[in-house]
Design a protein around this motif. Structure first.
Motif, PDB file in Angstrom:
ATOM      1  N   ARG A 185      -9.406   1.931 -29.383  1.00  0.00           N
ATOM      2  CA  ARG A 185      -8.672   2.507 -28.253  1.00  0.00           C
ATOM      3  C   ARG A 185      -7.689   1.477 -27.681  1.00  0.00           C
ATOM      4  O   ARG A 185      -6.563   1.810 -27.326  1.00  0.00           O
ATOM      5  CB  ARG A 185      -9.655   2.964 -27.178  1.00  0.00           C
ATOM      6  CG  ARG A 185      -9.018   3.814 -26.108  1.00  0.00           C
ATOM      7  CD  ARG A 185     -10.041   4.260 -25.075  1.00  0.00           C
ATOM      8  NE  ARG A 185     -10.321   3.126 -24.197  1.00  0.00           N
ATOM      9  CZ  ARG A 185     -11.530   2.695 -23.872  1.00  0.00           C
ATOM     10  NH1 ARG A 185     -12.599   3.283 -24.334  1.00  0.00           N
ATOM     11  NH2 ARG A 185     -11.693   1.659 -23.069  1.00  0.00           N
ATOM     12  N   ASP A 235       0.934   2.204 -28.437  1.00  0.00           N
ATOM     13  CA  ASP A 235       1.581   3.238 -27.609  1.00  0.00           C
ATOM     14  C   ASP A 235       2.509   2.622 -26.555  1.00  0.00           C
ATOM     15  O   ASP A 235       3.494   3.241 -26.160  1.00  0.00           O
ATOM     16  CB  ASP A 235       0.540   4.118 -26.909  1.00  0.00           C
ATOM     17  CG  ASP A 235      -0.224   5.006 -27.883  1.00  0.00           C
ATOM     18  OD1 ASP A 235       0.220   5.157 -29.049  1.00  0.00           O
ATOM     19  OD2 ASP A 235      -1.276   5.548 -27.481  1.00  0.00           O
ATOM     20  N   CYS A 236       2.187   1.416 -26.096  1.00  0.00           N
ATOM     21  CA  CYS A 236       3.014   0.721 -25.094  1.00  0.00           C
ATOM     22  C   CYS A 236       4.211   0.031 -25.719  1.00  0.00           C
ATOM     23  O   CYS A 236       5.038  -0.538 -25.002  1.00  0.00           O
ATOM     24  CB  CYS A 236       2.169  -0.293 -24.323  1.00  0.00           C
ATOM     25  SG  CYS A 236       0.987   0.449 -23.202  1.00  0.00           S
ATOM     26  N   ARG A 296      -3.661   1.809 -27.657  1.00  0.00           N
ATOM     27  CA  ARG A 296      -2.955   1.718 -26.375  1.00  0.00           C
ATOM     28  C   ARG A 296      -1.834   0.683 -26.462  1.00  0.00           C
ATOM     29  O   ARG A 296      -0.734   0.906 -25.936  1.00  0.00           O
ATOM     30  CB  ARG A 296      -3.954   1.358 -25.276  1.00  0.00           C
ATOM     31  CG  ARG A 296      -3.418   1.468 -23.894  1.00  0.00           C
ATOM     32  CD  ARG A 296      -4.539   1.314 -22.861  1.00  0.00           C
ATOM     33  NE  ARG A 296      -3.936   1.000 -21.586  1.00  0.00           N
ATOM     34  CZ  ARG A 296      -4.468   0.226 -20.669  1.00  0.00           C
ATOM     35  NH1 ARG A 296      -5.651  -0.322 -20.872  1.00  0.00           N
ATOM     36  NH2 ARG A 296      -3.848  -0.012 -19.541  1.00  0.00           N
TER      37      ARG A 296
END
Length: 125
Positions: A92, A99-100, A96
């Motif tokens: 996760r 995704d950033c 993340r």
């Protein structure tokens, strides 16, 4: 000397920074600068415009995730490669970071050979 690439490592642990700096500067191709927290990191990246940013995700003031989002959202810094560095290796957390806006995720403790290869690919690409 123009073939020396400037990198920034945003990292709150001085020992981690010094080890990484020593390893990456050993070949003479890189100069590694240090920012100790997210605020300092954002400021230094905007001032220096490095070839690559190594970004610890768990840093004071502004998290690495927020630093990545801020750099990606700024047209001046949006194209600078970002490499997330973290001891938290949960899927996760990795997702993340991607995704950033991070291009890659490096786990601590850092595998020096892999890191050098990754930095070569991204900073010189």
């Amino acid at each position: 000397m123009s073939d020396v690439h400037t990198l920034i490592y945003v990292e709150d642990n001085e020992d981690n920074f010094l080890l990484t700096k020593r390893v990456l500067e050993a070949g003479g191709a890189y100069q590694v600068l240090w920012a100790q927290d997210g605020e300092e990191g954002l400021s230094l990246v905007r001032e220096v415009m490095p070839s690559l940013v190594l970004l610890d995700l768990d840093i004071p003031k502004i998290s690495g995730f927020d630093v990545a989002r801020a750099l990606r959202g700024d047209p001046q810094t949006a194209a600078i490669p970002l490499v997330a560095v973290s001891a938290n290796v949960m899927n996760r957390e990795k997702q993340r970071a991607i995704d950033c806006g991070c291009e890659a995720f490096v786990e601590k403790p850092i595998d020096i050979v892999s890191l050098r290869r990754l930095v070569d690919d991204l900073a010189r690409g």
